[in-house]
Enzyme design. Structure first.
Site, PDB file in Angstrom:
ATOM      1  N   GLU A  89      22.179  53.617 -13.048  1.00 57.56           N
ATOM      2  CA  GLU A  89      21.650  53.998 -11.732  1.00 57.56           C
ATOM      3  C   GLU A  89      22.703  54.623 -10.813  1.00 57.56           C
ATOM      4  O   GLU A  89      22.486  54.684  -9.592  1.00 57.56           O
ATOM      5  CB  GLU A  89      20.996  52.795 -11.028  1.00 57.56           C
ATOM      6  CG  GLU A  89      19.898  52.128 -11.852  1.00 57.56           C
ATOM      7  CD  GLU A  89      19.105  51.098 -11.061  1.00 57.56           C
ATOM      8  OE1 GLU A  89      18.610  51.420  -9.964  1.00 57.56           O
ATOM      9  OE2 GLU A  89      18.964  49.962 -11.561  1.00 57.56           O
ATOM     10  N   LYS A 111      11.315  48.961  -7.325  1.00 57.39           N
ATOM     11  CA  LYS A 111       9.885  48.938  -6.979  1.00 57.39           C
ATOM     12  C   LYS A 111       9.466  50.194  -6.218  1.00 57.39           C
ATOM     13  O   LYS A 111       8.285  50.443  -6.050  1.00 57.39           O
ATOM     14  CB  LYS A 111       9.589  47.717  -6.098  1.00 57.39           C
ATOM     15  CG  LYS A 111       9.646  46.397  -6.843  1.00 57.39           C
ATOM     16  CD  LYS A 111       8.902  45.314  -6.084  1.00 57.39           C
ATOM     17  CE  LYS A 111       9.678  44.768  -4.934  1.00 57.39           C
ATOM     18  NZ  LYS A 111      10.721  43.804  -5.286  1.00 57.39           N
ATOM     19  N   TYR A 139      15.239  33.711   0.044  1.00 60.94           N
ATOM     20  CA  TYR A 139      15.694  32.413  -0.406  1.00 60.94           C
ATOM     21  C   TYR A 139      14.456  31.634  -0.845  1.00 60.94           C
ATOM     22  O   TYR A 139      13.560  31.449  -0.029  1.00 60.94           O
ATOM     23  CB  TYR A 139      16.450  31.649   0.681  1.00 60.94           C
ATOM     24  CG  TYR A 139      17.192  30.484   0.081  1.00 60.94           C
ATOM     25  CD1 TYR A 139      18.343  30.699  -0.665  1.00 60.94           C
ATOM     26  CD2 TYR A 139      16.711  29.183   0.199  1.00 60.94           C
ATOM     27  CE1 TYR A 139      19.011  29.640  -1.259  1.00 60.94           C
ATOM     28  CE2 TYR A 139      17.387  28.121  -0.404  1.00 60.94           C
ATOM     29  CZ  TYR A 139      18.533  28.363  -1.123  1.00 60.94           C
ATOM     30  OH  TYR A 139      19.198  27.321  -1.734  1.00 60.94           O
ATOM     31  N   TYR A 168      20.711  35.693  -8.598  1.00 63.63           N
ATOM     32  CA  TYR A 168      21.699  34.993  -7.768  1.00 63.63           C
ATOM     33  C   TYR A 168      23.027  35.748  -7.667  1.00 63.63           C
ATOM     34  O   TYR A 168      24.070  35.258  -8.084  1.00 63.63           O
ATOM     35  CB  TYR A 168      21.884  33.564  -8.291  1.00 63.63           C
ATOM     36  CG  TYR A 168      20.660  32.714  -7.997  1.00 63.63           C
ATOM     37  CD1 TYR A 168      20.555  32.030  -6.788  1.00 63.63           C
ATOM     38  CD2 TYR A 168      19.600  32.649  -8.893  1.00 63.63           C
ATOM     39  CE1 TYR A 168      19.427  31.280  -6.494  1.00 63.63           C
ATOM     40  CE2 TYR A 168      18.471  31.900  -8.609  1.00 63.63           C
ATOM     41  CZ  TYR A 168      18.387  31.225  -7.407  1.00 63.63           C
ATOM     42  OH  TYR A 168      17.261  30.500  -7.116  1.00 63.63           O
ATOM     43  N   LEU A 206      24.507  37.976  -4.321  1.00 55.87           N
ATOM     44  CA  LEU A 206      24.024  38.255  -2.964  1.00 55.87           C
ATOM     45  C   LEU A 206      23.601  39.717  -2.783  1.00 55.87           C
ATOM     46  O   LEU A 206      24.347  40.639  -3.123  1.00 55.87           O
ATOM     47  CB  LEU A 206      25.116  37.912  -1.943  1.00 55.87           C
ATOM     48  CG  LEU A 206      24.588  37.867  -0.495  1.00 55.87           C
ATOM     49  CD1 LEU A 206      23.760  36.613  -0.268  1.00 55.87           C
ATOM     50  CD2 LEU A 206      25.729  37.938   0.512  1.00 55.87           C
ATOM     51  N   HIS A 207      22.409  39.911  -2.267  1.00 53.91           N
ATOM     52  CA  HIS A 207      21.897  41.258  -1.988  1.00 53.91           C
ATOM     53  C   HIS A 207      20.959  41.188  -0.792  1.00 53.91           C
ATOM     54  O   HIS A 207      20.368  40.144  -0.508  1.00 53.91           O
ATOM     55  CB  HIS A 207      21.186  41.846  -3.213  1.00 53.91           C
ATOM     56  CG  HIS A 207      20.080  40.995  -3.730  1.00 53.91           C
ATOM     57  ND1 HIS A 207      20.274  39.958  -4.621  1.00 53.91           N
ATOM     58  CD2 HIS A 207      18.747  40.993  -3.464  1.00 53.91           C
ATOM     59  CE1 HIS A 207      19.128  39.366  -4.883  1.00 53.91           C
ATOM     60  NE2 HIS A 207      18.172  39.973  -4.185  1.00 53.91           N
ATOM     61  N   HIS A 238      17.671  43.049   1.249  1.00 57.67           N
ATOM     62  CA  HIS A 238      16.516  43.947   1.096  1.00 57.67           C
ATOM     63  C   HIS A 238      16.365  44.775   2.376  1.00 57.67           C
ATOM     64  O   HIS A 238      16.376  44.207   3.476  1.00 57.67           O
ATOM     65  CB  HIS A 238      15.231  43.134   0.892  1.00 57.67           C
ATOM     66  CG  HIS A 238      15.282  42.240  -0.310  1.00 57.67           C
ATOM     67  ND1 HIS A 238      14.530  42.476  -1.444  1.00 57.67           N
ATOM     68  CD2 HIS A 238      15.999  41.111  -0.575  1.00 57.67           C
ATOM     69  CE1 HIS A 238      14.780  41.528  -2.342  1.00 57.67           C
ATOM     70  NE2 HIS A 238      15.657  40.698  -1.831  1.00 57.67           N
TER      71      HIS A 238
HETATM   72  P1  M7G Z   1      15.312  39.044  -5.434  1.00 59.30           P
HETATM   73  O1  M7G Z   1      15.067  38.503  -4.079  1.00 59.30           O
HETATM   74  O2  M7G Z   1      16.471  38.468  -6.195  1.00 59.30           O
HETATM   75  O3  M7G Z   1      14.069  38.885  -6.375  1.00 59.30           O
HETATM   76  O4  M7G Z   1      15.504  40.604  -5.264  1.00 59.30           O
HETATM   77  P2  M7G Z   1      12.547  39.349  -6.317  1.00 59.30           P
HETATM   78  O5  M7G Z   1      12.410  40.322  -7.476  1.00 59.30           O
HETATM   79  O6  M7G Z   1      11.797  38.082  -6.603  1.00 59.30           O
HETATM   80  O7  M7G Z   1      12.286  39.938  -4.976  1.00 59.30           O
HETATM   81  C1  M7G Z   1      15.943  41.432  -6.299  1.00 59.30           C
HETATM   82  C2  M7G Z   1      15.491  42.842  -6.009  1.00 59.30           C
HETATM   83  O8  M7G Z   1      16.076  43.706  -6.968  1.00 59.30           O
HETATM   84  C3  M7G Z   1      13.973  43.005  -6.135  1.00 59.30           C
HETATM   85  O9  M7G Z   1      13.463  43.655  -4.984  1.00 59.30           O
HETATM   86  C4  M7G Z   1      13.794  43.815  -7.418  1.00 59.30           C
HETATM   87  O10 M7G Z   1      12.678  44.688  -7.367  1.00 59.30           O
HETATM   88  C5  M7G Z   1      15.095  44.590  -7.505  1.00 59.30           C
HETATM   89  N1  M7G Z   1      15.496  44.917  -8.874  1.00 59.30           N
HETATM   90  C6  M7G Z   1      15.379  44.126  -9.946  1.00 59.30           C
HETATM   91  N2  M7G Z   1      15.908  44.756 -11.036  1.00 59.30           N
HETATM   92  C7  M7G Z   1      15.974  44.164 -12.375  1.00 59.30           C
HETATM   93  C8  M7G Z   1      16.367  45.977 -10.639  1.00 59.30           C
HETATM   94  C9  M7G Z   1      17.010  47.057 -11.313  1.00 59.30           C
HETATM   95  O11 M7G Z   1      17.288  47.050 -12.520  1.00 59.30           O
HETATM   96  N3  M7G Z   1      17.336  48.125 -10.531  1.00 59.30           N
HETATM   97  C10 M7G Z   1      17.044  48.182  -9.185  1.00 59.30           C
HETATM   98  N4  M7G Z   1      17.386  49.277  -8.519  1.00 59.30           N
HETATM   99  N5  M7G Z   1      16.425  47.168  -8.543  1.00 59.30           N
HETATM  100  C11 M7G Z   1      16.087  46.074  -9.257  1.00 59.30           C
END
Ligand code: M7G
Length: 328
Positions: free
Chosen positions: A176, A198, A260, A265, A267-268, A270
């Site tokens: 990416e 998404k 949360y 796990y 840290l990121h 949204h």
């Molecule tokens: P989260 O709060 O850990 O989990 O957020 P959630 O999926 O239950 O919301 C992780 C975020 O990373 C989510 O919004 C996912 O859609 C996004 N995400 C997950 N993966 C595996 C990828 C990826 O491979 N690439 C990108 N760009 N985003 C991802």
């Protein structure tokens, strides 16, 4: 549900590699753009074993099945209609009258193929945890104290959480890389901002980006202290600036938050358009970045000590751990 046991997290295989390559592994795709023009349709062999979830409102279906004998999850989603394509759609679609009554009429409109594209997300090989993540399930609200985190949640997530390989691939530019919108490479306060997978990036009313921190030892907001304020402030300021510059969306149109519990796990943060109802943006799971910053300013130990509530699905192993500990 599939009859064969699901693969464990991290268990790679040929099909996984095949999917990865089709998704534009930079090693195989020097352009790094992951374009898939003319590539083999790996989904032609997909055999559905169960519908995990479908939503007429979201126009999405989540399927569990087999791809070349591997467990797989496939998500099909109708993408939003963009105003720029409307004129061409009207000019070049086939229109079939369904009914007419007074001033009202409905039609089946069949647009040309290039204006009728679905977004398909493939997880292969999928683990049992992936299948559960997408399945409709009853949820229970859990209230976790700081002590519960250390004695129940932390040991569980250390053993059972999703692989973070996709996150490390982004941070190391192995996947990416061409999608990165902004990066601050500083190891302490730096982060990578890129579109969430998404979001199809065709329109900003459902904008969805994530900022992934370069620091590797922060699992979630639970581990944040006042020492992390420079990092959080940096993401807040530079993330918003980058989104304004690239997409023209000001901070007042953004919802910027943590989950949360998160699924992953590392840290990121949204960044979603305020106009869209992003999944997981409800009060039981989302924590606004601005609130997190203010809470840490007022009390550096806020997230280590305070009780935090979150929903857990009926089949989540963490829920069972809370039940066993008599906390539910
Ligand atoms: P989260 O709060 O850990 O989990 O957020 P959630 O999926 O239950 O919301 C992780 C975020 O990373 C989510 O919004 C996912 O859609 C996004 N995400 C997950 N993966 C595996 C990828 C990826 O491979 N690439 C990108 N760009 N985003 C991802």
């Amino acid at each position: 549900m599939g009859d064969a046991p699901l693969k464990r997290e991290n268990e790679g295989d040929e099909l996984g590699q095949k999917v990865k390559k089709q998704k534009g592994d930079p090693e195989d795709d020097p352009s790094g753009n992951g374009e898939e023009c003319g590539e083999e349709n790996i989904l032609s062999g997909f055999k559905t074993t169960a519908v995990l979830k479908d939503s007429a409102r979201e126009k999405t279906i989540f399927l569990h099945g087999k791809l070349d004998e591997q467990e797989a999850v496939v998500i099909l989603q109708k993408t939003p209609i963009t105003v720029v394509s409307v004129a061409e759609m009207f000019a070049s679609s086939k229109l079939k009258l369904e009914m007419r009554n007074d001033i009202y009429s409905t039609y089946q409109l069949q647009p040309p193929a290039h204006l009728n594209v679905l977004k398909a997300t493939v997880v292969c090989p999928a683990t049992e945890k992936h299948v559960k993540k997408y399945q409709v399930q009853e949820s229970f609200l859990v209230e976790e104290t700081g002590e519960d985190y250390l004695s129940i949640t932390l040991p569980y997530i250390q053993e059972k959480s999703f692989s973070l390989q996709w996150v490390f691939n982004i941070l190391e530019k192995k996947a990416e890389a061409d999608r990165i919108v902004y990066e601050d490479p500083d190891p302490d306060v730096g982060f990578v901002l890129l579109p969430d997978f998404k979001w199809d990036q065709k329109q900003t009313h459902d904008l969805y980006l994530i900022a992934i921190v370069h620091q590797r030892d922060l699992k979630s907001i639970r581990e944040l202290t006042a020492a992390h304020l420079p990092l959080l402030q940096n993401i807040c300021t530079k993330g918003k600036e980058a989104i304004l510059k690239r997409y023209g969306l000001p901070a007042s149109k953004l919802r910027v938050y943590f989950h949360y519990q998160p699924s992953y796990y590392h840290l990121h943060v949204h960044f979603t358009a305020l106009a869209s109802e992003a999944p997981g943006s409800g009060v039981e799971r989302a924590h606004l970045l601005s609130d997190v910053i203010q809470n840490l300013r007022a009390d550096g130990g806020f997230y280590r000590q305070r009780s935090l509530s979150f929903p857990l699905r009926a089949d989540d192993g963490l829920l069972a751990k809370f039940q066993q500990a008599g906390r539910l």
